[in-house]
Design a protein around this motif. Sequence first.
Motif, PDB file in Angstrom:
ATOM      1  N   MET A   1       0.848  -1.188   0.000  1.00 35.24           N
ATOM      2  CA  MET A   1       0.000   0.000   0.000  1.00 35.24           C
ATOM      3  C   MET A   1       0.890   1.246   0.000  1.00 35.24           C
ATOM      4  O   MET A   1       1.937   1.266   0.657  1.00 35.24           O
ATOM      5  CB  MET A   1      -0.921   0.009   1.222  1.00 35.24           C
ATOM      6  CG  MET A   1      -1.793   1.261   1.310  1.00 35.24           C
ATOM      7  SD  MET A   1      -2.912   1.230   2.709  1.00 35.24           S
ATOM      8  CE  MET A   1      -4.020  -0.074   2.188  1.00 35.24           C
ATOM      9  N   THR A   2       0.451   2.258  -0.743  1.00 38.70           N
ATOM     10  CA  THR A   2       1.208   3.503  -0.826  1.00 38.70           C
ATOM     11  C   THR A   2       0.417   4.626  -0.153  1.00 38.70           C
ATOM     12  O   THR A   2      -0.759   4.831  -0.450  1.00 38.70           O
ATOM     13  CB  THR A   2       1.463   3.888  -2.297  1.00 38.70           C
ATOM     14  OG1 THR A   2       2.192   2.825  -2.919  1.00 38.70           O
ATOM     15  CG2 THR A   2       2.263   5.175  -2.386  1.00 38.70           C
ATOM     16  N   PHE A   3       1.044   5.332   0.756  1.00 37.78           N
ATOM     17  CA  PHE A   3       0.426   6.498   1.390  1.00 37.78           C
ATOM     18  C   PHE A   3       0.990   7.754   0.722  1.00 37.78           C
ATOM     19  O   PHE A   3       2.207   7.908   0.594  1.00 37.78           O
ATOM     20  CB  PHE A   3       0.732   6.522   2.892  1.00 37.78           C
ATOM     21  CG  PHE A   3       0.143   5.372   3.648  1.00 37.78           C
ATOM     22  CD1 PHE A   3      -1.180   5.395   4.040  1.00 37.78           C
ATOM     23  CD2 PHE A   3       0.927   4.254   3.963  1.00 37.78           C
ATOM     24  CE1 PHE A   3      -1.729   4.326   4.736  1.00 37.78           C
ATOM     25  CE2 PHE A   3       0.387   3.192   4.648  1.00 37.78           C
ATOM     26  CZ  PHE A   3      -0.946   3.228   5.040  1.00 37.78           C
ATOM     27  N   LYS A   4       0.099   8.648   0.303  1.00 40.66           N
ATOM     28  CA  LYS A   4       0.522   9.869  -0.388  1.00 40.66           C
ATOM     29  C   LYS A   4       0.208  11.084   0.492  1.00 40.66           C
ATOM     30  O   LYS A   4      -0.907  11.217   1.000  1.00 40.66           O
ATOM     31  CB  LYS A   4      -0.201   9.992  -1.741  1.00 40.66           C
ATOM     32  CG  LYS A   4       0.151   8.851  -2.698  1.00 40.66           C
ATOM     33  CD  LYS A   4      -0.569   9.013  -4.030  1.00 40.66           C
ATOM     34  CE  LYS A   4      -0.209   7.887  -4.977  1.00 40.66           C
ATOM     35  NZ  LYS A   4      -0.890   8.006  -6.288  1.00 40.66           N
ATOM     36  N   PHE A   5       1.169  11.958   0.625  1.00 40.50           N
ATOM     37  CA  PHE A   5       1.018  13.146   1.455  1.00 40.50           C
ATOM     38  C   PHE A   5       1.359  14.401   0.640  1.00 40.50           C
ATOM     39  O   PHE A   5       2.187  15.215   1.018  1.00 40.50           O
ATOM     40  CB  PHE A   5       1.929  13.047   2.685  1.00 40.50           C
ATOM     41  CG  PHE A   5       1.658  11.836   3.529  1.00 40.50           C
ATOM     42  CD1 PHE A   5       0.640  11.856   4.470  1.00 40.50           C
ATOM     43  CD2 PHE A   5       2.413  10.674   3.366  1.00 40.50           C
ATOM     44  CE1 PHE A   5       0.388  10.723   5.252  1.00 40.50           C
ATOM     45  CE2 PHE A   5       2.156   9.555   4.139  1.00 40.50           C
ATOM     46  CZ  PHE A   5       1.139   9.577   5.090  1.00 40.50           C
ATOM     47  N   PHE A   6       0.686  14.545  -0.518  1.00 45.00           N
ATOM     48  CA  PHE A   6       1.005  15.634  -1.427  1.00 45.00           C
ATOM     49  C   PHE A   6       0.709  17.013  -0.828  1.00 45.00           C
ATOM     50  O   PHE A   6       1.436  17.973  -1.062  1.00 45.00           O
ATOM     51  CB  PHE A   6       0.243  15.468  -2.748  1.00 45.00           C
ATOM     52  CG  PHE A   6       0.737  14.309  -3.574  1.00 45.00           C
ATOM     53  CD1 PHE A   6       2.084  13.978  -3.599  1.00 45.00           C
ATOM     54  CD2 PHE A   6      -0.141  13.541  -4.315  1.00 45.00           C
ATOM     55  CE1 PHE A   6       2.553  12.918  -4.352  1.00 45.00           C
ATOM     56  CE2 PHE A   6       0.315  12.480  -5.078  1.00 45.00           C
ATOM     57  CZ  PHE A   6       1.666  12.153  -5.102  1.00 45.00           C
ATOM     58  N   ASP A   7      -0.386  17.120  -0.072  1.00 43.11           N
ATOM     59  CA  ASP A   7      -0.743  18.423   0.499  1.00 43.11           C
ATOM     60  C   ASP A   7       0.343  18.921   1.445  1.00 43.11           C
ATOM     61  O   ASP A   7       0.741  20.088   1.409  1.00 43.11           O
ATOM     62  CB  ASP A   7      -2.085  18.346   1.229  1.00 43.11           C
ATOM     63  CG  ASP A   7      -3.252  18.184   0.270  1.00 43.11           C
ATOM     64  OD1 ASP A   7      -3.048  18.426  -0.930  1.00 43.11           O
ATOM     65  OD2 ASP A   7      -4.357  17.814   0.723  1.00 43.11           O
ATOM     66  N   LYS A   8       0.822  18.024   2.307  1.00 43.41           N
ATOM     67  CA  LYS A   8       1.875  18.401   3.252  1.00 43.41           C
ATOM     68  C   LYS A   8       3.178  18.697   2.510  1.00 43.41           C
ATOM     69  O   LYS A   8       3.908  19.635   2.855  1.00 43.41           O
ATOM     70  CB  LYS A   8       2.099  17.261   4.248  1.00 43.41           C
ATOM     71  CG  LYS A   8       3.114  17.570   5.348  1.00 43.41           C
ATOM     72  CD  LYS A   8       2.613  18.682   6.262  1.00 43.41           C
ATOM     73  CE  LYS A   8       3.459  18.782   7.542  1.00 43.41           C
ATOM     74  NZ  LYS A   8       4.852  19.110   7.274  1.00 43.41           N
ATOM     75  N   LEU A   9       3.461  17.897   1.480  1.00 44.43           N
ATOM     76  CA  LEU A   9       4.660  18.123   0.680  1.00 44.43           C
ATOM     77  C   LEU A   9       4.610  19.500   0.025  1.00 44.43           C
ATOM     78  O   LEU A   9       5.584  20.253   0.041  1.00 44.43           O
ATOM     79  CB  LEU A   9       4.787  17.039  -0.391  1.00 44.43           C
ATOM     80  CG  LEU A   9       5.975  17.163  -1.359  1.00 44.43           C
ATOM     81  CD1 LEU A   9       7.290  17.005  -0.601  1.00 44.43           C
ATOM     82  CD2 LEU A   9       5.863  16.139  -2.471  1.00 44.43           C
TER      83      LEU A   9
END
Length: 534
Positions: A1-9
């Motif tokens: 599973m991949t967790f994406k944290f684009f907003d924080k990035l």
Amino acid sequence: MTFKFFDKLSQDFSELINDKKEYNVIIEVDRERNKKFFTAHSVVLRHRSPYFDKELENATASENHIKTIVEPSISAQIFEVILKYIYGGMINIENTDIRTIYELMVSANELELEELSVKLESYLIESKASWLRTHFSLVYHSIFDSNEFNGLKKFYNDIIAKHPNLVFESGDFTSLQETALVSILKRDDLQVEETKIWDYVIKWGISQNPTLPTNSEEWSNENFMTLKMTLQHCLPLIHYFHIPGKDIWKNIKPYEKILEKQLWDDMILHSISPNEPINSLVLPARIISSPESSSRIISAPNCSLTPNLPSRVVSTPNLTSTLNLTSTPNLTSTLDLPSNAYPRSGILSMTFSTIINKEHVAELSSWIDRKSTTYSLSDITYEFQLILRGSRDGFHPKTFWNMCHGYAGTIVVARVVGTDEIVGGYNPIIWDKNSIGRMETKDSFIFSLKNGKIQNSILSRVKNDRLALHYHNDKNIYGPYFGDCEFIMKSEVSDFTQDEQCSCFSFRKFYEKSIKTNGKFSIVDYEVFLIIKK
């Protein structure tokens, strides 16, 4: 599973903009008093923009290992938005006026930020089509300087196909880029007779070669070859075999030498014997719709491509405020001109101006048309649409440049403090806040108008078009500037009403006569009107 944290990035990278510890690039934007410096990081700029990658490659580092990039054509306001996009991948256009969004799109394209440029182009076509129509001249000229903006090019060429006089009958038609003219000529649905298309193309070609003799009967073979080379990409797009025989002899015969001999022979043969076979390529007749479909064509005076509305149009706050840069642009738009696309100025209203009256409008209109007698009030050929009024919008010189930018075919009128004098000037070319230096035109004039104690109006036409107008580099001090101070609006304190720096000197270098007694003055008020053909 991949967790994406684009907003924080995105948020964390955005905060790098304010990091003054590790920056190694300084970007200088805007000009003179508006000049501003931004700090950035080369690793971010290189990977986000091919343009900055090349600029940084060529830039020389200082002793502190910092490279400087200068971008004087981009405003500080626009670049701040672009920098936030580069670092964080988002821009907020809520409450942003449409002209700024357009300028943002152009700047993004210049900096090779394709994703942002394409998204803004799509947004303007889908959501701001009315603004694009009413700012035809401002946008149309600029987009054909680029290989991009294909959506906007199609948007405008669809309009031009239905309303070709927006381009062909405009005063600045001859300044049109070749790529733009070629793209128009390729249209099979161009709503104009082929003979007129030929005449327009010849007019454009001659204007690109100002050294050609005025009378074509005096041309040498070399002159014709010069014109032929200029029009090499346009001539193949003329539908020659749909030009009436009488027009071939009247309109085309004088320029026979710019055509291939086989084509000319086939045209003559076809005009005499339409059923005889010919060797030249025969393009199909253009599809011209019924008169009803073109009843709403807008004609323009001897000035700009078409009227622009004032730049104070702003976007509605409840529309899209943050652009999603992952969706595919949809370039579909409605192309019919709305009934309110070119609003009437209400010329018969007594409140259209606080300085001039209907009699003045009649006189000014006759001067624009170079008539020897003044139009009657019922025969006035133009409407005057107010762009700027000092008492409403302010007297700072930069207000003039910001509000009149992109307009062509305008009249400035100013009331002088302490007298009944009304002075002004007509500029048929575009006011461009980004241009600096001398501007040439054969059709400008300055004037003073009869009013109260002033019994007679004075018209002074340009006599040396080398300096018909001057777009000064310091637009915080200088507003409209005709000739060698023969009519100039200026203020050292950035207020035309205050320090008596406006002037109408009688040097008579570039205009025929003086329009006012020598001396400097302040103004009570001034107005700028866009001149629209009825």
